[in-house]
Design an enzyme around this catalytic site. Structure first.
Site, PDB file in Angstrom:
ATOM      1  N   ASP A  92       0.851  -1.188   0.000  1.00  0.00           N
ATOM      2  CA  ASP A  92       0.000   0.000   0.000  1.00  0.00           C
ATOM      3  C   ASP A  92       0.888   1.239   0.000  1.00  0.00           C
ATOM      4  O   ASP A  92       1.894   1.289   0.717  1.00  0.00           O
ATOM      5  CB  ASP A  92      -0.874   0.032   1.254  1.00  0.00           C
ATOM      6  CG  ASP A  92      -2.041  -0.934   1.193  1.00  0.00           C
ATOM      7  OD1 ASP A  92      -2.036  -1.824   0.320  1.00  0.00           O
ATOM      8  OD2 ASP A  92      -2.962  -0.809   2.025  1.00  0.00           O
ATOM      9  N   HIS A 149       4.072  -7.597   0.426  1.00  0.00           N
ATOM     10  CA  HIS A 149       3.618  -8.885  -0.102  1.00  0.00           C
ATOM     11  C   HIS A 149       4.318  -9.219  -1.415  1.00  0.00           C
ATOM     12  O   HIS A 149       4.974  -8.374  -2.026  1.00  0.00           O
ATOM     13  CB  HIS A 149       2.101  -8.851  -0.284  1.00  0.00           C
ATOM     14  CG  HIS A 149       1.353  -8.729   1.008  1.00  0.00           C
ATOM     15  ND1 HIS A 149       0.571  -9.744   1.525  1.00  0.00           N
ATOM     16  CD2 HIS A 149       1.283  -7.716   1.909  1.00  0.00           C
ATOM     17  CE1 HIS A 149       0.043  -9.354   2.680  1.00  0.00           C
ATOM     18  NE2 HIS A 149       0.465  -8.125   2.933  1.00  0.00           N
ATOM     19  N   SER A 256       8.570   3.379   4.795  1.00  0.00           N
ATOM     20  CA  SER A 256       9.708   3.517   3.903  1.00  0.00           C
ATOM     21  C   SER A 256       9.290   3.285   2.463  1.00  0.00           C
ATOM     22  O   SER A 256       8.223   3.714   2.052  1.00  0.00           O
ATOM     23  CB  SER A 256      10.839   2.582   4.316  1.00  0.00           C
ATOM     24  OG  SER A 256      12.041   2.978   3.684  1.00  0.00           O
TER      25      SER A 256
END
Length: 292
Positions: A92, A149, A256
């Site tokens: 995200d 992911h 980050s």
């Protein structure tokens, strides 16, 4: 005189960044009961965090700030595109840059480039795999979900820890600090896949307390001044590390950047993606040029 003072100031800046990161990391792991809940509430309000997506919405569940920060989402919050020819977004955030690697140069921001050689710490064999390929850079802001992911099914072949600076990676710094991603501390993960060798790089920053992967736990800290490499067996070996598309592969404790590299001619990035567009785990990032 300047040539004497400049290295001293650079070293001092690094030490201050490291100290700040360590203080924040320590604070985020403190069990503070009521104090922790207040900090979490303020963080949610300030950054407008969507707790409706969280698996645990009651902030009393989180005993430390870090536990809240790496919170899990509801099972159905991020459906994963099931088309085997599609590579999905691994995190995200927002896309800070994407496109074609210009021989060995990657666009960081307008008129700012950095090299594959610098990003991949001079690993010549790996550098040649990604020349003229594709890349994406995703910035995770403090409000975002901070677990990373897999963009596709993959077999882990190598992990490289690269020491470096701890510059902030917010959009303003990315615009003004040359070679930022190639100068910051980072963890490079290389996977064999149906799309060829892919790289997923987790970049550290100021106040990023740690980076962890699901196969090795915390990679940093401890922060070291030498490059470290780990090699993993290929597919078919009983000890091979196999990860599926959409499966969690690691996380940041505080925000980050994630950089992905793809080999030349193996994928096309989706046309609807652009600089500063929002990303969500599981949505299409690119697709294969060949049927898989």
């Amino acid at each position: 005189m300047l040539y004497i003072i400049k290295p001293f100031l650079q070293k001092l800046r690094y030490l201050l960044q490291l100290l700040l990161t360590q203080i924040v990391g320590w604070s985020a792991e403190c069990h503070g009961s009521w104090f922790t809940r207040i900090i979490i509430k303020l963080f949610i309000l300030f950054y407008k965090v969507n707790m409706q997506e969280s698996l645990q919405q009651d902030i009393a569940f989180y005993k430390t700030f870090n536990a809240f920060f790496i919170r899990y989402l509801n099972k159905n919050a991020r459906p994963i595109n099931s088309n085997p020819s599609v590579i999905v977004q691994p995190a995200d955030g927002i896309i800070s840059q994407l496109g074609t690697i210009q021989d060995h140069l990657i666009l960081q921001a307008k008129k700012h480039f950095y090299s594959l050689e610098a990003l991949l710490a001079g690993q010549t064999r790996i550098i040649n795999y990604f020349r003229c390929g594709n890349f994406t850079t995703i910035y995770l802001s403090p409000r975002d979900y901070h677990r990373v992911h897999m963009p596709c099914n993959g077999v882990l072949r190598q992990m490289i820890y690269v020491p470096g600076n701890l510059f902030s990676v917010n959009p303003s710094m990315v615009t003004h600090v040359p070679n930022l991603f190639a100068r910051n501390e980072r963890v490079i993960c290389l996977f064999d896949s149906n799309f060829g060798l892919i790289a997923q790089i987790l970049v550290g920053a100021t106040i990023v307390g740690s980076i962890a992967t699901i196969w090795s736990g915390t990679v940093m800290p401890p922060r070291e001044k030498v490059i470290k490499c780990w090699h993993y067996p290929k597919f078919g070996d009983k000890n091979a590390v196999i990860l599926l598309k959409g499966q969690e592969m690691g996380y940041f404790k505080l925000g980050s950047t994630v950089i992905n590299l793809f080999r030349y001619g193996r994928i096309e990035l989706c046309d609807h993606l652009y600089t500063n567009c929002i990303t969500r785990v599981g949505l299409p990032l690119g697709y294969s040029n060949k049927k898989i």
